[in-house]
Design an enzyme around this catalytic site. Structure first.
Site, PDB file in Angstrom:
ATOM      1  N   ASP A  58     -13.312 -49.851  -1.249  1.00 11.94           N
ATOM      2  CA  ASP A  58     -13.141 -51.161  -1.879  1.00 11.94           C
ATOM      3  C   ASP A  58     -11.668 -51.551  -1.693  1.00 11.94           C
ATOM      4  O   ASP A  58     -10.830 -50.686  -1.410  1.00 11.94           O
ATOM      5  CB  ASP A  58     -13.491 -51.038  -3.368  1.00 11.94           C
ATOM      6  N   ASP A  88      -9.721 -54.635  -3.651  1.00 12.54           N
ATOM      7  CA  ASP A  88      -9.034 -55.062  -4.878  1.00 12.54           C
ATOM      8  C   ASP A  88      -9.134 -54.001  -5.959  1.00 12.54           C
ATOM      9  O   ASP A  88     -10.236 -53.618  -6.370  1.00 12.54           O
ATOM     10  CB  ASP A  88      -9.645 -56.377  -5.389  1.00 12.54           C
ATOM     11  N   GLY A  97     -14.069 -64.846  -6.600  1.00 11.10           N
ATOM     12  CA  GLY A  97     -13.242 -65.874  -7.212  1.00 11.10           C
ATOM     13  C   GLY A  97     -14.013 -67.138  -7.555  1.00 11.10           C
ATOM     14  O   GLY A  97     -13.857 -67.690  -8.656  1.00 11.10           O
ATOM     15  N   THR A 100     -15.747 -54.928   0.323  1.00  4.77           N
ATOM     16  CA  THR A 100     -15.118 -55.725  -0.736  1.00  4.77           C
ATOM     17  C   THR A 100     -15.816 -57.065  -0.895  1.00  4.77           C
ATOM     18  O   THR A 100     -16.412 -57.570   0.063  1.00  4.77           O
ATOM     19  CB  THR A 100     -13.619 -55.964  -0.410  1.00  4.77           C
TER      20      THR A 100
HETATM   21  C1  XBP Z   1     -12.703 -58.061  -6.419  1.00  2.51           C
HETATM   22  C2  XBP Z   1     -13.005 -59.419  -6.729  1.00  2.51           C
HETATM   23  C3  XBP Z   1     -12.436 -60.423  -5.931  1.00  2.51           C
HETATM   24  C4  XBP Z   1     -11.044 -60.908  -6.279  1.00  2.51           C
HETATM   25  C5  XBP Z   1     -10.949 -62.357  -5.970  1.00  2.51           C
HETATM   26  O1  XBP Z   1     -13.898 -57.323  -6.515  1.00  2.51           O
HETATM   27  O2  XBP Z   1     -13.804 -59.698  -7.595  1.00  2.51           O
HETATM   28  O3  XBP Z   1     -13.318 -61.473  -6.119  1.00  2.51           O
HETATM   29  O4  XBP Z   1     -10.776 -60.715  -7.663  1.00  2.51           O
HETATM   30  O5  XBP Z   1     -11.161 -62.589  -4.648  1.00  2.51           O
HETATM   31  P1  XBP Z   1     -14.086 -55.954  -5.745  1.00  2.51           P
HETATM   32  P2  XBP Z   1     -11.692 -64.013  -4.119  1.00  2.51           P
HETATM   33  O6  XBP Z   1     -12.793 -55.202  -5.803  1.00  2.51           O
HETATM   34  O7  XBP Z   1     -15.143 -55.264  -6.551  1.00  2.51           O
HETATM   35  O8  XBP Z   1     -14.533 -56.240  -4.346  1.00  2.51           O
HETATM   36  O9  XBP Z   1     -11.034 -65.061  -4.942  1.00  2.51           O
HETATM   37  O10 XBP Z   1     -11.279 -64.048  -2.680  1.00  2.51           O
HETATM   38  O11 XBP Z   1     -13.172 -64.037  -4.275  1.00  2.51           O
HETATM   39 MG    MG Z   2     -12.316 -53.468  -6.870  1.00  4.66          MG
END
Ligand code: XBP
Ligand code: MG
Length: 254
Positions: A7, A9, A50, A119
């Site tokens: 993953d 983020d 997002g 991700t």
């Molecule tokens: C991470 C997220 C992402 C970011 C925002 O989830 O939820 O949506 O917070 O990114 P994970 P965007 O780590 O579980 O993949 O604004 O580009 O969607």
């Molecule tokens: Mg994450």
């Protein structure tokens, strides 16, 4: 253990503060009087993606307005601006990978162990982070880069992990996923992938019962883990320790 799936983020890097700052900057740009505090944002992170997060918040504060005709358009506009802010923040190079991630990626690469990304974030966000931390050729390190452009259903749906498995061409049980959140863990588990969780400050209160293992981070020679690392001879996690956990020999011999 034949392949690793990361993953982005929260797992590869602590990006959520940058995401939050980017959302708040976008709200100012478009003249919305919204502000996402740290505690509010921690709750909003239960919604992956997002755009989905924006809609969820809008429905929370003004359900009637959030049902209007132009909502999709407005969300797309705010999100595009947020993405530009995020890219600018991350391209500035201030975000480092979490302890142990660069070392582990290099170790897996040297060992020719295939890796993939799974991700729910926007593709340019992944590029901004990995270009600045892994270099311009970062894509060559991964057999598959599965992001929001690949999976329609975001985590906790398993879609993005199923896409990563298809790219790697290994059975789920032969892979190891790295996650930081409950939604991410649920997605990986729904795809059948054993998962190591390294929670971030935003996800520390989540439920990780189905994880293979939960660790504060992977540690590094210059950022030793405070606790003893089961199966590792040193206070950081390497491929040898990961494979011991993965195939269960650690628990048999313990
Ligand atoms: C991470 C997220 C992402 C970011 C925002 O989830 O939820 O949506 O917070 O990114 P994970 P965007 O780590 O579980 O993949 O604004 O580009 O969607
Ligand atoms: Mg994450």
């Amino acid at each position: 253990m034949s392949a690793l799936i990361f993953d982005v983020d929260g797992t590869l890097a602590d990006t959520e503060t940058a995401h939050r700052d980017a959302f708040n900057a976008a709200f100012i740009d478009v003249g919305l009087d919204w502000y996402w505090s740290e505690s509010l944002y921690a709750g909003l992170l239960d919604v992956a993606g997002g755009k989905e997060r924006l809609l969820y918040y809008w429905k929370m504060i003004d359900p009637e307005e959030a049902d209007g005709m132009k909502v999709g358009e407005t969300i797309a506009e705010v999100h595009a601006i947020k993405t530009r802010h995020y890219e600018a923040i991350v391209s500035g190079g201030k975000l480092a990978l979490r302890p142990g991630m660069l070392r582990l990626i290099n170790e897996a690469h040297d060992a020719q162990m295939p890796m993939a990304i799974a991700t729910t974030t926007t593709p340019v966000n992944v590029d901004a982070l990995l270009r600045t931390t892994l270099g311009r050729d970062w894509r060559s390190l991964f057999v598959g880069v599965c992001d929001a452009s690949v999976a329609i259903h975001k985590k906790p749906a398993p879609d993005v992990y199923l896409a990563a498995l298809a790219a790697l061409d290994f059975p789920a049980s032969d892979c190891l996923a790295f996650e930081d959140s409950e939604n991410g863990l649920r997605a990986a588990c729904a795809a059948g992938i054993p998962t190591l969780v390294t929670p971030s400050a935003y996800t520390a209160g989540h439920q990780f019962n189905d994880a293979l293992l939960v660790l504060p981070h992977l540690g590094d020679p210059d950022q030793l883990m405070h606790q003893h690392v089961p199966g590792a001879d040193q206070r950081w996690v390497d491929l040898a320790a990961l494979s011991r956990w993965h195939n269960g020999t650690l628990f048999e011999s313990a």
